[in-house]
Design an enzyme around this catalytic site. Structure first.
Site: not given
Lengths: 163, 163, 163, 163, 163, 163
Positions: C93, C132
């Site tokens: 990312r 998450s």
């Protein structure tokens, strides 16, 4: 009253820029999009006035209010002073952008005598990773940029490279 | 079947590129190394065909199989389509590379209509931190680049700068 | 034949993971999603088997083929050997992810004796910036995570935190 | 009217935070500094109310107007809604901060249903590279943090670690 | 005895450079500031000799001892050998600088046969975020760079752009 | 005379640390490797004295001269003063390391009253991307870390995890 200036070359404006304009317009009393160019030596794909026109059309199409588009030549800090802006706004896509923006924010703050701060708006979401440079490269070689630019820019590019 | 394309200018190919080619050749059914150049206006240290030849020689010297080297002009996405590639491969040395690759991966994905993904292979180990730009600078000023390029490139550079 | 392993804790799987699974499934002959957990000391929000089940349901809902989900304990390199995987896949990312992945890719490559390479798939598009950890924080405090997780995970979280 | 919320743990507030507060107070109609803590399980060096008090004293010492300091527990997005804030403000020192902020900005935007944007203010100048974690470590081991914290914090730390 | 070489273009020297020179002069037995230029094709804002003179004046004004300023053309590694330097010193402002420096450090180490290491000095404090490129841009357009350059440079720039 | 201190936890020392020690020993008059630990509450895989011993053995095996290894508890700046060090040395692998080091360098400089500078040595080459954390994880789960640690550490780890 906070008047923010969003400076850039916008050659041409793309959906990432428009996302920043939308957020900035909602946050500040006034937003001035300032198109940097050199009228004596236009060097971009589009002239300054063409770039301004495309931004104005795109801003109108998105029904954003409180946004004014201007041309400027020379220093961003001088343009900000001339237009009465009290902060600068820049989009921020990644760490490389950040490194450049920190240098510019510091240089602009120091050379303006301390009063002109820079606000960074993160590029997130589907329009986060767009670049005018790649828009120009792809469009000029016949590639499809429709997903990443406003309609008015797509039309200009289509006309330019159809010929 | 996965056909991967590794595009670049490879001016000239160096040991970091070859490490990427070796890994990619082991992972995909076919690997196409695609040398971008403009035949109408060659602007590198080596012409496109010279760069292609050096890659072919280096790949053969390393006995890598399943690798084809091609020239292309224009968009990477068009080259991928023309060669039947269904993904792009790029080497990744650091955060600056990453910032560029994320922009390119997004622009290529969007302008290709969504089907052309980019795979990033990390440069690690002794050949991780090499750059064609510095190879050219060092070699052209008489420095030693033997530790960072394949033999065929070292020979070409030696001949070019002995004269 | 290339068998890729995508290891992680997936506590829980989110739309960013699913985007990586979709791309990896299209590129490799087989994709094994490997859920790391310690059955003797489950420490996540969900147990290993719960996390596996949610991935399986989400993969089926997206009609992705060639994907197998397994549990593992201990080293990723041992799991890869046990499952016959010949490369690792990780999502990427940003620069912080990259720094971690380069260290892990090098350590895994060296401790596996050189044969297990890591492929990095860039997170781009609307599902690029999900984590998450933040899914857990937001859901456990009553926030809305529906836009960033698959339906099966949303249902599990709703049940867990309704009580 | 733009009401900005600057959330954090501020354990304790330092000169880098105060520089951000000063800039944000000058840009927005109202600035709410929101101190996150868990009254049922205070886990910082200072309790939430102590941290709030120190910020209030430092803000008053710097004669900054339009700043309100509040405590909150739970999600930042809920705190923003409860206080009527329409944007979040965060300080930005480096690329690691940026990577975290982009994830948080996206998660907050998505879980808030799209309306809560994040504004990043670059830390530049002499107070740019300060961290509460290091302030705590240095002060608790008898080191001198006077150059990097406001007087009220220095006094609190001195009293705490004199004993 | 450690002789360090600090290479750069210094076009012109600014307060960030001077901070690095001050630290390096205190750490190494000798410090050689090496100004890279091409006498056959001067391409900067100032010629090599002008840049050298300004550094010498600024170093003298700051009363730094153990510092010698030299001109060089060609490779840094050759200049280091010629001057008897056994390490290179570079300033480091951010991650982009780091990525460039790691590539250069590796290329210089390898092409020098292994003996020439690079030492990176972090730019921190009020003079951390200055760039010669922005100094040139701002000064040439009439902006104020007095806060970020030594007096001798300010005088040179004032004279140059008054005309 | 420059006395450099290289502080860390070194739990355990690995080849990346040894590369930094080798370079630093060649650059400074004296190098003190300072192992931070808390004798009242040893929390690492190895105790402070064990870590010190392994470093001493590895330094001797590499025949590095001018290196002294010490234990310390508390602040790095206090350890530096106690040992007469006038600069700190740290290894630098990537942008995440840099962000941490810039914060620490600034905090150490300010809390030491300005005189203690930090020198960053880039990790390049085959031993660049090693991490004690991953060494511990891999070794404790039966993986092979021989390629990344000195022989003495490999022996210690083998003995510890054979049992």
């Amino acid at each position: 009253m906070t008047v923010a200036m969003y400076p850039g070359s916008f050659d041409p404006v793309h959906n990432g820029h428009l996302a920043i304009i939308g957020v900035a317009a909602s946050l500040f009393d006034q937003l001035i999009v300032a198109v940097g160019h050199n009228p004596a030596k236009e060097s971009g794909m589009f002239t300054g006035p063409e770039r301004l026109e495309m931004i104005e059309a795109a801003v109108e199409a998105e029904k954003l209010s409180g946004v004014r588009v201007v041309l400027f030549t020379g220093l961003v800090t001088d343009a900000a002073k001339a237009e009465g802006a009290n902060c600068l706004v820049k989009g921020l896509r990644n760490g490389s952008d950040l490194d450049t923006e920190l240098l510019q924010a510091n240089m602009n703050l120091q050379s303006a005598g301390g009063g002109l701060h820079t606000v960074l708006l993160p590029g997130i979401g589907p329009d986060a990773l767009i670049s005018s440079r790649y828009v120009r490269e792809i469009a000029s070689r016949g590639g499809d940029v429709q997903p990443v630019v406003p309609e008015v820019v797509f039309d200009h590019l289509s006309r330019k490279f159809r010929d």
